[in-house]
Design a protein around this motif. Structure first.
Motif, PDB file in Angstrom:
ATOM      1  N   PHE A  15      34.360 -17.044  39.147  1.00 28.87           N
ATOM      2  CA  PHE A  15      33.871 -17.892  40.231  1.00 28.87           C
ATOM      3  C   PHE A  15      33.680 -19.324  39.722  1.00 28.87           C
ATOM      4  O   PHE A  15      33.027 -19.546  38.708  1.00 28.87           O
ATOM      5  N   LYS A  16      34.277 -20.299  40.439  1.00 22.93           N
ATOM      6  CA  LYS A  16      34.114 -21.716  40.110  1.00 22.93           C
ATOM      7  C   LYS A  16      33.787 -22.490  41.372  1.00 22.93           C
ATOM      8  O   LYS A  16      34.350 -22.223  42.434  1.00 22.93           O
ATOM      9  N   LEU A  26      29.652 -33.750  52.654  1.00 21.14           N
ATOM     10  CA  LEU A  26      29.705 -32.756  51.584  1.00 21.14           C
ATOM     11  C   LEU A  26      31.171 -32.437  51.339  1.00 21.14           C
ATOM     12  O   LEU A  26      31.896 -32.094  52.283  1.00 21.14           O
ATOM     13  N   THR A  27      31.608 -32.565  50.091  1.00 14.48           N
ATOM     14  CA  THR A  27      32.990 -32.268  49.740  1.00 14.48           C
ATOM     15  C   THR A  27      33.019 -31.161  48.697  1.00 14.48           C
ATOM     16  O   THR A  27      32.400 -31.289  47.634  1.00 14.48           O
ATOM     17  N   VAL A  28      33.703 -30.085  48.991  1.00 13.76           N
ATOM     18  CA  VAL A  28      33.935 -29.006  48.031  1.00 13.76           C
ATOM     19  C   VAL A  28      35.328 -29.257  47.459  1.00 13.76           C
ATOM     20  O   VAL A  28      36.330 -29.055  48.132  1.00 13.76           O
ATOM     21  N   ARG A  29      35.352 -29.766  46.212  1.00 15.30           N
ATOM     22  CA  ARG A  29      36.634 -30.099  45.575  1.00 15.30           C
ATOM     23  C   ARG A  29      37.357 -28.849  45.102  1.00 15.30           C
ATOM     24  O   ARG A  29      38.580 -28.791  45.128  1.00 15.30           O
ATOM     25  N   ASP A  30      36.603 -27.850  44.673  1.00 16.25           N
ATOM     26  CA  ASP A  30      37.222 -26.620  44.174  1.00 16.25           C
ATOM     27  C   ASP A  30      36.230 -25.480  44.317  1.00 16.25           C
ATOM     28  O   ASP A  30      35.160 -25.507  43.726  1.00 16.25           O
ATOM     29  N   LEU A  31      36.588 -24.509  45.111  1.00 22.38           N
ATOM     30  CA  LEU A  31      35.879 -23.240  45.175  1.00 22.38           C
ATOM     31  C   LEU A  31      36.955 -22.189  44.947  1.00 22.38           C
ATOM     32  O   LEU A  31      37.883 -22.059  45.754  1.00 22.38           O
ATOM     33  N   SER A  32      36.883 -21.496  43.826  1.00 26.74           N
ATOM     34  CA  SER A  32      37.917 -20.509  43.530  1.00 26.74           C
ATOM     35  C   SER A  32      37.301 -19.300  42.842  1.00 26.74           C
ATOM     36  O   SER A  32      36.252 -19.391  42.207  1.00 26.74           O
ATOM     37  N   PHE A  33      37.962 -18.172  43.017  1.00 29.02           N
ATOM     38  CA  PHE A  33      37.522 -16.930  42.397  1.00 29.02           C
ATOM     39  C   PHE A  33      38.642 -15.912  42.479  1.00 29.02           C
ATOM     40  O   PHE A  33      39.587 -16.057  43.250  1.00 29.02           O
ATOM     41  N   LYS A  39      43.942 -14.290  43.532  1.00 30.41           N
ATOM     42  CA  LYS A  39      43.145 -15.516  43.403  1.00 30.41           C
ATOM     43  C   LYS A  39      42.963 -16.162  44.770  1.00 30.41           C
ATOM     44  O   LYS A  39      43.906 -16.260  45.551  1.00 30.41           O
ATOM     45  N   ILE A  40      41.757 -16.614  45.039  1.00 32.61           N
ATOM     46  CA  ILE A  40      41.426 -17.326  46.268  1.00 32.61           C
ATOM     47  C   ILE A  40      40.912 -18.701  45.867  1.00 32.61           C
ATOM     48  O   ILE A  40      40.065 -18.813  44.972  1.00 32.61           O
ATOM     49  N   LEU A  59      42.824 -23.299  52.455  1.00 30.97           N
ATOM     50  CA  LEU A  59      42.584 -22.019  51.798  1.00 30.97           C
ATOM     51  C   LEU A  59      43.907 -21.488  51.287  1.00 30.97           C
ATOM     52  O   LEU A  59      44.913 -21.516  52.009  1.00 30.97           O
ATOM     53  N   SER A  60      43.901 -21.020  50.053  1.00 28.22           N
ATOM     54  CA  SER A  60      45.087 -20.410  49.462  1.00 28.22           C
ATOM     55  C   SER A  60      44.677 -19.083  48.841  1.00 28.22           C
ATOM     56  O   SER A  60      43.689 -19.018  48.107  1.00 28.22           O
ATOM     57  N   MET A  61      45.426 -18.034  49.162  1.00 26.49           N
ATOM     58  CA  MET A  61      45.196 -16.713  48.578  1.00 26.49           C
ATOM     59  C   MET A  61      46.532 -16.227  48.036  1.00 26.49           C
ATOM     60  O   MET A  61      47.531 -16.274  48.741  1.00 26.49           O
TER      61      MET A  61
END
Length: 177
Positions: A15-16, A26-33, A39-40, A59-61
């Motif tokens: 989780f990152k 609010l900016t979410v530059r990277d939410l990945s897990f 990988k999402i 969103l990329s999965m």
């Protein structure tokens, strides 16, 4: 106010989260897990300060295994296996269903490779619907496929599929809707 419809626990790995906040932005530059062997990753921006805040998101999965993913959210006699991917761009306003139905828009592409639909033989179903005489498709209770993919559009919360393709050893189907 988000309730996840999970029937079983899930294991999230690697989780990152990297986010910034400036004023009401609010900016979410990277939410990945990692989830279900895939990988999402997402990026998003939200303008706070209103009851129905405007947002944008991508969103990329990739590499998601469908069987365990579906088992977590639903119990059904039909199961689907395969490796799925999704690319999606969204913009909208608010997070309640009424707000999203008014404002949610987006585009994307979904694909599933090398899978099987257990509990349903689509070719047999098509033949019985069309009442084609003299064609035997056997008693298989599954449909194997190499590809199912579609482009999709979202307008005011309604998802439209275009360029739907299903490629199987026994048949090829196209559609939209």
């Amino acid at each position: 106010p988000l309730t996840l419809p999970l029937k079983k626990p899930v294991e999230v790995k690697n989780f990152k989260l990297a986010a910034d906040s400036k004023g009401s932005q609010l900016t979410v530059r990277d939410l990945s897990f990692d989830l279900f062997d895939g990988k999402i990753a997402t990026q998003a921006a939200l303008q706070s300060g209103s009851e129905a805040p405007p947002f944008t998101a991508t969103l990329s999965m990739n590499g998601i295994q469908l069987a365990p993913a579906i088992a977590v959210v639903t119990e059904t006699p039909v199961s689907v296996t395969g490796t799925a991917g999704l690319d999606l761009s969204l913009k909208g306003q608010g997070f309640s269903m009424p707000d999203l139905m008014k404002a949610l828009e987006g585009t994307g592409h979904v694909g599933v490779k090398d899978g099987k639909i257990d509990g349903m033989n689509l070719l047999q179903e098509a033949v019985s619907i069309l009442k084609v005489v003299g064609i035997s498709v056997g008693d298989a209770k599954a449909t194997a496929f190499s590809t199912i993919e579609t482009d999709l559009g979202i307008n005011k919360g309604v998802v439209t599929l275009s360029k739907l393709l299903m490629d199987s050893h026994d048949f090829q189907a196209t559609g939209g809707g």
